[in-house]
Design a protein around this motif. Structure first.
Motif, PDB file in Angstrom:
ATOM      1  N   ALA A  36      -0.963  -1.834  -4.931  1.00 15.72           N
ATOM      2  CA  ALA A  36      -0.964  -0.462  -4.436  1.00 15.72           C
ATOM      3  C   ALA A  36       0.444   0.127  -4.407  1.00 15.72           C
ATOM      4  N   PHE A  37       0.531   1.414  -4.768  1.00 15.93           N
ATOM      5  CA  PHE A  37       1.794   2.137  -4.710  1.00 15.93           C
ATOM      6  C   PHE A  37       1.502   3.610  -4.467  1.00 15.93           C
ATOM      7  N   LEU A  38       2.515   4.340  -4.019  1.00 20.34           N
ATOM      8  CA  LEU A  38       2.411   5.779  -3.801  1.00 20.34           C
ATOM      9  C   LEU A  38       3.068   6.483  -4.974  1.00 20.34           C
ATOM     10  N   CYS A  39       2.286   7.254  -5.719  1.00 15.09           N
ATOM     11  CA  CYS A  39       2.818   8.004  -6.854  1.00 15.09           C
ATOM     12  C   CYS A  39       3.396   9.322  -6.337  1.00 15.09           C
ATOM     13  N   PRO A  40       4.706   9.552  -6.455  1.00 13.16           N
ATOM     14  CA  PRO A  40       5.300  10.765  -5.889  1.00 13.16           C
ATOM     15  C   PRO A  40       4.852  12.050  -6.576  1.00 13.16           C
ATOM     16  N   LYS A  41       4.415  11.968  -7.837  1.00  9.28           N
ATOM     17  CA  LYS A  41       3.994  13.173  -8.550  1.00  9.28           C
ATOM     18  C   LYS A  41       2.630  13.663  -8.091  1.00  9.28           C
ATOM     19  N   ILE A 236      -6.807  -1.875   3.783  1.00  5.41           N
ATOM     20  CA  ILE A 236      -7.056  -1.253   5.078  1.00  5.41           C
ATOM     21  C   ILE A 236      -6.375   0.107   5.087  1.00  5.41           C
ATOM     22  N   VAL A 237      -7.110   1.143   5.467  1.00 10.82           N
ATOM     23  CA  VAL A 237      -6.578   2.504   5.548  1.00 10.82           C
ATOM     24  C   VAL A 237      -6.789   3.019   6.962  1.00 10.82           C
ATOM     25  N   LEU A 238      -5.718   3.523   7.562  1.00  5.03           N
ATOM     26  CA  LEU A 238      -5.787   4.129   8.886  1.00  5.03           C
ATOM     27  C   LEU A 238      -5.246   5.554   8.813  1.00  5.03           C
ATOM     28  N   ASN A 244      -1.581  11.168  10.061  1.00  8.61           N
ATOM     29  CA  ASN A 244      -0.634  10.225   9.487  1.00  8.61           C
ATOM     30  C   ASN A 244      -1.406   9.070   8.869  1.00  8.61           C
ATOM     31  N   VAL A 245      -1.026   8.686   7.675  1.00 11.79           N
ATOM     32  CA  VAL A 245      -1.751   7.675   6.902  1.00 11.79           C
ATOM     33  C   VAL A 245      -0.948   6.377   6.827  1.00 11.79           C
ATOM     34  N   GLU A 246      -1.626   5.257   7.033  1.00  7.34           N
ATOM     35  CA  GLU A 246      -1.046   3.941   6.786  1.00  7.34           C
ATOM     36  C   GLU A 246      -2.009   3.155   5.904  1.00  7.34           C
ATOM     37  N   PHE A 247      -1.508   2.715   4.768  1.00 13.92           N
ATOM     38  CA  PHE A 247      -2.291   1.970   3.784  1.00 13.92           C
ATOM     39  C   PHE A 247      -1.726   0.549   3.725  1.00 13.92           C
ATOM     40  N   VAL A 248      -2.559  -0.417   4.078  1.00 13.53           N
ATOM     41  CA  VAL A 248      -2.138  -1.827   4.104  1.00 13.53           C
ATOM     42  C   VAL A 248      -2.939  -2.587   3.057  1.00 13.53           C
ATOM     43  N   GLU A 249      -2.238  -3.252   2.157  1.00 11.42           N
ATOM     44  CA  GLU A 249      -2.911  -4.033   1.122  1.00 11.42           C
ATOM     45  C   GLU A 249      -2.398  -5.467   1.142  1.00 11.42           C
ATOM     46  N   HIS A 250      -3.324  -6.414   1.160  1.00 13.29           N
ATOM     47  CA  HIS A 250      -3.028  -7.831   0.953  1.00 13.29           C
ATOM     48  C   HIS A 250      -3.682  -8.206  -0.377  1.00 13.29           C
ATOM     49  N   THR A 251      -2.889  -8.594  -1.339  1.00 16.11           N
ATOM     50  CA  THR A 251      -3.447  -8.897  -2.656  1.00 16.11           C
ATOM     51  C   THR A 251      -2.857 -10.195  -3.187  1.00 16.11           C
ATOM     52  N   MET A 252      -3.655 -10.954  -3.929  1.00 13.69           N
ATOM     53  CA  MET A 252      -3.199 -12.227  -4.476  1.00 13.69           C
ATOM     54  C   MET A 252      -2.137 -11.998  -5.543  1.00 13.69           C
ATOM     55  N   LYS A 253      -1.084 -12.784  -5.454  1.00 10.62           N
ATOM     56  CA  LYS A 253       0.006 -12.690  -6.415  1.00 10.62           C
ATOM     57  C   LYS A 253      -0.417 -13.282  -7.747  1.00 10.62           C
ATOM     58  N   GLU A 254      -0.184 -12.535  -8.819  1.00 12.74           N
ATOM     59  CA  GLU A 254      -0.537 -13.009 -10.157  1.00 12.74           C
ATOM     60  C   GLU A 254       0.589 -13.860 -10.738  1.00 12.74           C
ATOM     61  N   PRO A 255       0.285 -14.874 -11.564  1.00 11.35           N
ATOM     62  CA  PRO A 255      -1.059 -15.339 -11.911  1.00 11.35           C
ATOM     63  C   PRO A 255      -1.723 -16.023 -10.723  1.00 11.35           C
ATOM     64  N   VAL A 265       1.936  -8.574   0.517  1.00 15.20           N
ATOM     65  CA  VAL A 265       1.567  -7.547   1.488  1.00 15.20           C
ATOM     66  C   VAL A 265       2.335  -6.265   1.180  1.00 15.20           C
ATOM     67  N   THR A 266       1.596  -5.160   1.056  1.00 17.37           N
ATOM     68  CA  THR A 266       2.181  -3.843   0.824  1.00 17.37           C
ATOM     69  C   THR A 266       1.744  -2.906   1.930  1.00 17.37           C
ATOM     70  N   VAL A 267       2.707  -2.196   2.530  1.00 21.28           N
ATOM     71  CA  VAL A 267       2.400  -1.200   3.544  1.00 21.28           C
ATOM     72  C   VAL A 267       2.988   0.128   3.098  1.00 21.28           C
ATOM     73  N   LEU A 268       2.137   1.149   2.970  1.00 17.60           N
ATOM     74  CA  LEU A 268       2.555   2.473   2.532  1.00 17.60           C
ATOM     75  C   LEU A 268       2.185   3.502   3.584  1.00 17.60           C
ATOM     76  N   LYS A 269       3.081   4.468   3.808  1.00 16.28           N
ATOM     77  CA  LYS A 269       2.833   5.477   4.835  1.00 16.28           C
ATOM     78  C   LYS A 269       3.062   6.869   4.257  1.00 16.28           C
ATOM     79  N   ALA A 270       2.260   7.823   4.743  1.00 19.16           N
ATOM     80  CA  ALA A 270       2.382   9.211   4.310  1.00 19.16           C
ATOM     81  C   ALA A 270       1.755  10.090   5.378  1.00 19.16           C
TER      82      ALA A 270
END
Length: 272
Positions: A36-41, A236-238, A244-255, A265-270
């Motif tokens: 997960a990432f926040l696209c600024p455009k 998880i989205v709150l 105010n938005v908080e996006f929490v992602e736990h994802t398995m590292k590849e490979p 773990v990624t935490v994004l806020k907006a």
């Protein structure tokens, strides 16, 4: 297989939330994806499918642009008769999130059911005053609407015949929303729900749709190591009362090593 739990409240109490999302993405471990990432455009948050030929597809995400926060999630419907789909399902969420259309407008403009393999698409719009959700499926083709305070759960069957793990998961989700002491406690309990490995059998609907894999697919957290398949991302989205938005992602590292996964773990806020 995937699972999605949703809580909405257009008039939350002090310290409460307008939106709480907890979701698992189940997929083959070898299928490449971007975390997960926040696209600024576009102000769109979410991961991306990086499978060659399907790059950019989304399974779940949200956009934060006035006048609304838009959330979208895509789940396949398993056990349906295969059809010669002429369009991939991957762009459905992204196209909704980037469009200026409302959910009813977007869903009403989708191609006919035979254009896609079977799917469940959930679209939600949250403003400082309202909350409106829409579930659209093409197998059979139907759209359901949800307004106001709701606690919902969806899986890989039709809403009228949910899997047992969806029903029991919804009950546990409702308890978590009502009992969590604070945000930290809420997120921790939601992660425990998404990692729930208890088998929920018997399940006649799951057995009908996936007879060969019911034993493995009956839990919220799916693990099929020999097949190289399972739950590989928790989202998880709150959204609080002030949007105010908080996006929490736990994802398995590849490979991915299904027997000993490493989690990123990624935490994004907006804010709206």
């Amino acid at each position: 297989m995937c699972i999605l739990f949703i809580y909405t409240d257009p008039s939350p109490p002090a310290g409460g939330y307008r939106l709480i999302i907890a979701s698992n993405r189940d997929e083959f471990y070898k299928r490449p994806a971007r975390k997960a990432f926040l696209c600024p455009k576009t102000n769109i948050i979410g991961g991306r499918d990086m499978e060659p030929g399907r790059e950019g597809g989304m399974w779940l995400g949200l956009s934060i642009r006035p006048p609304a926060i838009k959330f979208g999630a895509l789940l396949n419907v398993t056990g349906e008769e295969k059809r010669a789909a002429t369009s991939g399902r991957g762009p459905l969420v992204y196209n909704y999130l980037k469009s200026a259309e409302s959910a009813p407008q977007y869903l009403g403009g989708l191609k006919s059911r035979n254009s896609y393999s079977a799917f469940n698409l959930f679209a939600l719009e949250v403003t400082p005053d309202e909350s409106h959700g829409y579930h659209h499926s093409n197998s059979p083709e139907a759209t359901l609407e949800y307004h106001g305070r709701q606690i919902l759960a969806f899986g890989n069957s039709t809403p009228d015949a949910p899997f047992t793990k969806v029903r029991k998961g919804r009950d546990r989700f409702e308890r978590i929303v009502g009992e969590a002491r604070d945000k930290t406690d809420l997120i921790e309990r939601l992660l425990q729900l998404l990692k729930w490995e208890e088998s929920h059998l018997p399940d006649p609907e799951l057995a009908r749709r996936a007879p060969a894999g019911a034993d493995f697919l009956s839990s919220v957290y799916v693990k099929m190591e020999k097949a190289g398949y399972g739950t590989r991302t928790h989202s998880i989205v709150l959204v609080d009362a002030a949007c105010n938005v908080e996006f929490v992602e736990h994802t398995m590292k590849e490979p991915i090593d299904g027997t000993n996964p490493q989690w990123e773990v990624t935490v994004l806020k907006a804010s709206l």
